[in-house]
Write an enzyme that holds these catalytic residues in place. Structure first.
Site, mmCIF file in Angstrom:
data_model
loop_
_atom_site.group_PDB
_atom_site.id
_atom_site.type_symbol
_atom_site.label_atom_id
_atom_site.label_comp_id
_atom_site.label_asym_id
_atom_site.label_seq_id
_atom_site.Cartn_x
_atom_site.Cartn_y
_atom_site.Cartn_z
ATOM 1 C CB THR A 108 36.150 -38.550 26.343
ATOM 2 O OG1 THR A 108 34.742 -38.437 26.248
ATOM 3 C CG2 THR A 108 36.714 -39.278 25.136
ATOM 4 C CB VAL A 111 26.209 -40.880 19.528
ATOM 5 C CG1 VAL A 111 27.665 -40.756 19.123
ATOM 6 C CG2 VAL A 111 25.696 -42.280 19.200
ATOM 7 N N GLY A 112 27.794 -39.143 21.898
ATOM 8 C CA GLY A 112 28.414 -37.856 22.233
ATOM 9 C C GLY A 112 29.373 -37.400 21.146
ATOM 10 C CG ASP A 113 32.602 -35.070 22.482
ATOM 11 O OD1 ASP A 113 31.909 -35.488 23.431
ATOM 12 O OD2 ASP A 113 33.849 -34.982 22.534
ATOM 13 C CG LEU A 169 27.198 -31.792 27.853
ATOM 14 C CD1 LEU A 169 26.648 -33.092 28.429
ATOM 15 C CD2 LEU A 169 26.373 -30.618 28.351
HETATM 16 N N1 GLY Z 1 32.472 -36.487 25.735
HETATM 17 C C1 GLY Z 1 31.823 -37.710 25.818
HETATM 18 C C2 GLY Z 1 30.388 -37.657 25.691
HETATM 19 O O1 GLY Z 1 29.751 -36.636 25.875
HETATM 20 O O2 GLY Z 1 29.815 -38.681 25.406
#
Ligand code: GLY
Length: 315
Positions: free
Chosen positions: A150, A179-181, A203
């Site tokens: 990201t 969807v991620g963080d 992650l």
């Molecule tokens: N950090 C971005 C995701 O895991 O989608």
């Protein structure tokens, strides 16, 4: 005082553009949006915006968020498609009192109706990489997942304002709707102009277990330096995850406080870029050190040359 810090080498050109703004008393919000748009627009970055790798169905679903540290306004999108600059959509949404976090079709429709540029975000190169991976996955039992770098930015302007933003195409080969963080407040980003801000890459599934961006800001609010706050949050949580969950994914966070001091911590090799009124823009390499510390060194020309070759290598 002004300053800006961002995840990964890919954000460096954006940081240079934002520096020009901040030097001329531009706002932290414009600095965040400008720097992230540079990354979203560049076709050779595989995990953000145009050129970002798609989900398992070959669709580039993107997540982004924007936070204003003066007012705590937040706007976010998740799973948005065919829109050139998700960060700009997130920023506009931050002005909405209601409906400020939009997902999927709702996010895309909002952006289209608001007149944001539409664009097919799947480049021929990304499509090739995806097709290759689909074929590999069909043949082996290997995990299909990698690539979730990201772009996250925290900025401080000369008016004492602070803002944070993120943008990501998320995990390569993710399931539809994953969807991620990155669009999640507290996990992917957090900023309070009276303290400082932090943002994450890595992650998402693990980052959101620890709300590490918020934790770093909380620690800075108790008077801890940005570097110590990052070290404490990232390494303690990496250990805790290993102990309680069995393993910890790769993740890294960067932070800046209201004085323009910054910090970084990571459980994997990681690059970041920073510029402040006192420090020339520079790219650094960070690695986990011993006893919950981070080793930070200037990037070498060899590293940069190899990176340039890698991102443009034939597929
Ligand atoms: N950090 C971005 C995701 O895991 O989608």
């Amino acid at each position: 005082m002004w300053g800006i810090i961002a995840t990964w080498r890919m954000a460096h050109d954006g940081v240079l553009a934002a520096k020009e703004l901040l030097e001329q008393e531009g706002t932290c919000g414009d600095a965040v949006e400008t720097s992230i748009k540079c990354v979203e627009d560049y076709p050779f970055y595989k995990s953000v915006g145009y050129g970002g790798l798609p989900n398992e169905r070959g669709i580039v679903e993107m997540d982004a968020a924007f936070m204003d540290g003066d007012t705590f306004k937040i706007g976010a999108v998740a799973g948005i498609v065919d829109i050139a600059n998700p960060i700009s959509v997130a920023r506009k949404l931050s002005n909405e009192k209601f409906n400020s976090f939009r997902v999927g079709q709702g996010a895309t429709e909002y952006a289209m109706l608001a007149g944001f540029e539409r664009k097919n975000m799947l480049t021929p190169r990304a499509k090739k990489i995806w097709k290759k991976r689909v074929a590999e996955v069909a043949k082996t039992n290997l995990s299909p997942y990698d690539g979730h770098d990201t772009v996250g930015v925290v900025s401080l302007d000369q008016h004492t304002g602070m803002a944070a933003g993120t943008s990501s195409s998320g995990l390569f080969m993710k399931k539809q709707g994953r969807v991620g963080d990155s669009p999640l407040s507290g996990s992917g980003f957090y900023v309070d102009s009276q303290i400082g801000g932090a943002t994450a890459t890595g992650l998402g599934e693990d980052l959101m277990k620890g709300c590490l961006a918020y934790e770093i800001v909380r620690l800075m609010g108790e008077g801890v330096t940005p570097q110590k706050a990052c070290d404490q949050a990232v390494y303690s949580f990496t250990d805790l995850l290993k102990e309680r969950y069995g393993k910890a994914g790769a993740f890294s966070l960067v932070a800046m406080n209201k004085a323009g001091e910054w910090g970084v911590a990571t459980n994997v090799e990681f690059t970041f870029t920073v510029a402040t009124e006192k420090e020339q823009p520079a790219i650094y390499l960070a690695n986990p050190g011993v006893d919950q510390t981070t080793i930070i060194e200037p990037i070498t020309k060899e590293w940069l040359d190899a990176y340039e070759k890698r991102i443009k290598a034939p597929v």
